[in-house]
Write a protein that holds these residues in place. Sequence first.
Motif, short mmCIF file in Angstrom:
data_model
loop_
_atom_site.label_atom_id
_atom_site.label_comp_id
_atom_site.label_asym_id
_atom_site.label_seq_id
_atom_site.Cartn_x
_atom_site.Cartn_y
_atom_site.Cartn_z
N THR A 15 -2.56 9.91 1.68
CA THR A 15 -1.70 8.76 1.97
C THR A 15 -1.84 8.40 3.44
O THR A 15 -1.88 9.27 4.31
CB THR A 15 -0.22 9.09 1.67
OG1 THR A 15 -0.11 9.57 0.33
CG2 THR A 15 0.64 7.85 1.83
N ARG A 60 6.32 14.36 4.81
CA ARG A 60 5.14 13.72 4.23
C ARG A 60 3.91 13.93 5.12
O ARG A 60 2.97 13.14 5.07
CB ARG A 60 5.40 12.22 4.05
CG ARG A 60 6.42 11.87 2.97
CD ARG A 60 6.77 10.39 3.00
NE ARG A 60 7.66 9.99 1.92
CZ ARG A 60 7.27 9.43 0.78
NH1 ARG A 60 5.99 9.19 0.56
NH2 ARG A 60 8.15 9.08 -0.15
N SER A 64 -2.14 13.72 4.65
CA SER A 64 -1.87 12.34 5.04
C SER A 64 -2.39 12.12 6.45
O SER A 64 -2.68 13.06 7.18
CB SER A 64 -0.36 12.06 5.01
OG SER A 64 0.32 12.84 5.97
N THR A 110 -2.56 0.45 -2.39
CA THR A 110 -1.26 0.29 -3.04
C THR A 110 -0.20 0.98 -2.21
O THR A 110 -0.50 1.67 -1.23
CB THR A 110 -1.28 0.92 -4.45
OG1 THR A 110 -1.40 2.35 -4.30
CG2 THR A 110 -2.46 0.40 -5.27
N GLN A 112 1.32 3.49 -3.00
CA GLN A 112 1.14 4.93 -3.13
C GLN A 112 0.12 5.47 -2.13
O GLN A 112 0.13 6.65 -1.81
CB GLN A 112 0.70 5.30 -4.55
CG GLN A 112 1.82 5.31 -5.57
CD GLN A 112 2.29 3.92 -5.94
OE1 GLN A 112 1.47 2.99 -6.05
NE2 GLN A 112 3.59 3.75 -6.14
N SER A 113 -0.77 4.62 -1.63
CA SER A 113 -1.83 5.10 -0.74
C SER A 113 -1.65 4.66 0.70
O SER A 113 -2.08 5.36 1.62
CB SER A 113 -3.20 4.62 -1.24
OG SER A 113 -3.26 3.20 -1.27
N MET A 115 1.38 3.12 3.27
CA MET A 115 2.81 2.80 3.38
C MET A 115 3.22 2.60 4.83
O MET A 115 2.79 3.35 5.71
CB MET A 115 3.67 3.94 2.81
CG MET A 115 3.44 4.30 1.38
SD MET A 115 4.58 5.62 0.87
CE MET A 115 6.12 4.71 0.80
N ASN A 123 11.46 6.17 0.37
CA ASN A 123 10.83 6.64 -0.87
C ASN A 123 10.44 5.49 -1.79
O ASN A 123 10.57 5.58 -3.02
CB ASN A 123 11.77 7.60 -1.62
CG ASN A 123 12.09 8.85 -0.83
OD1 ASN A 123 11.20 9.58 -0.41
ND2 ASN A 123 13.38 9.09 -0.61
N ASP A 125 7.66 4.51 -2.71
CA ASP A 125 6.51 4.76 -3.57
C ASP A 125 6.90 5.47 -4.85
O ASP A 125 6.04 5.80 -5.68
CB ASP A 125 5.46 5.59 -2.83
CG ASP A 125 5.99 6.93 -2.32
OD1 ASP A 125 7.23 7.13 -2.35
OD2 ASP A 125 5.18 7.77 -1.89
N ARG A 127 8.20 8.45 -5.11
CA ARG A 127 8.27 9.90 -4.95
C ARG A 127 9.52 10.23 -4.14
O ARG A 127 9.67 9.76 -3.02
CB ARG A 127 7.02 10.42 -4.23
CG ARG A 127 5.74 10.25 -5.00
CD ARG A 127 4.57 10.86 -4.25
NE ARG A 127 4.30 10.14 -3.00
CZ ARG A 127 3.54 10.62 -2.01
NH1 ARG A 127 3.01 11.83 -2.11
NH2 ARG A 127 3.33 9.91 -0.92
#
Length: 311
Positions: A15, A60, A64, A110, A112-113, A115, A123, A125, A127
């Motif tokens: 990510t 996170r 990443s 996206t 998800q990848s 942010m 949160n 995404d 998760r």
Amino acid sequence: MHTWFQARASVVAATIYLHWTAHGYDWIRPGHYHRIIGGDGRVHRLHALTADLPAHTWRRNSNSIALACACMGGQPDPWTLPPTAAQLLSLCQEVAAIARSWGWTAADITIQSVMAHAEAASNRDGRWMHDNYGPVIWGGTGERWDLLQLEQYGPSDGGEQLRQRIAALLNGDELAPPASDRLAFRGVTSIEARGQELSVQIDADGRSWALMVDLLQRYDLAAQWDGDQRRVLIAASDVAPTYRDNAVQAAVGWPLVEMALQGGQAPVILTGILRPSSEGDRAWCRVLEFAEEFGISVSFEPLVLGERRGG
């Protein structure tokens, strides 16, 4: 090395988090983010992308990477130092270049990848990694709202705007400048390095470039080539990167190569370029920058490299 960098998988595993530093335009510090973009749009590459930095995006930080614009440090109003157009352009170009090097396409960009920190803090995404410390408009405490908006009073979809720009870059050829705009070598000559002749190339601005492998071998520096990440890892305990303001930028038009220290947070020592040759792609770096980063004595007119003395 993390396996998620070695090949493209059907599901994006890494990510990319996008931040602002909440400091001035010239705030460049290692340890926080892998890349920081100054107010003028210059990208400062501080850590190898395989390094897990511990404090950029709460809970996170593993698997990443983090890129940040140095901005939003105005007091009491952060918007007196907003993200500049040059910063946002460089941010998107750098993410697109990283994504392309990993084999990603526009379809992989996206939430998800990629942010914004505002989205990650809430949160968005899907998760549930922590409590919601993001923007109040998303039910959070308002502690982090990086890139919620890209301009004062702008819409609250900064992350989506950035993803659209990154995807557009991946769909086009903006990342590949015309050959005429690339850094060109104008001639070959030789200098003295550690008492022996060293072949160098001279660019249009009169700077000397040498093959990384030639410089490393000349100074008995152990190195490992990581082709997947286009980087050279140096096993040395007596090097302290300076994180110079005039580091090589993507505008040179050639793929970039990082020289980084092996282990720990893998700080980037310098950035070079990858150029094709009859023997395959070769990594080059600026001679004077290499000398300064590795504590090599230098004299001028003519340029001569002496021994490594440190400091």
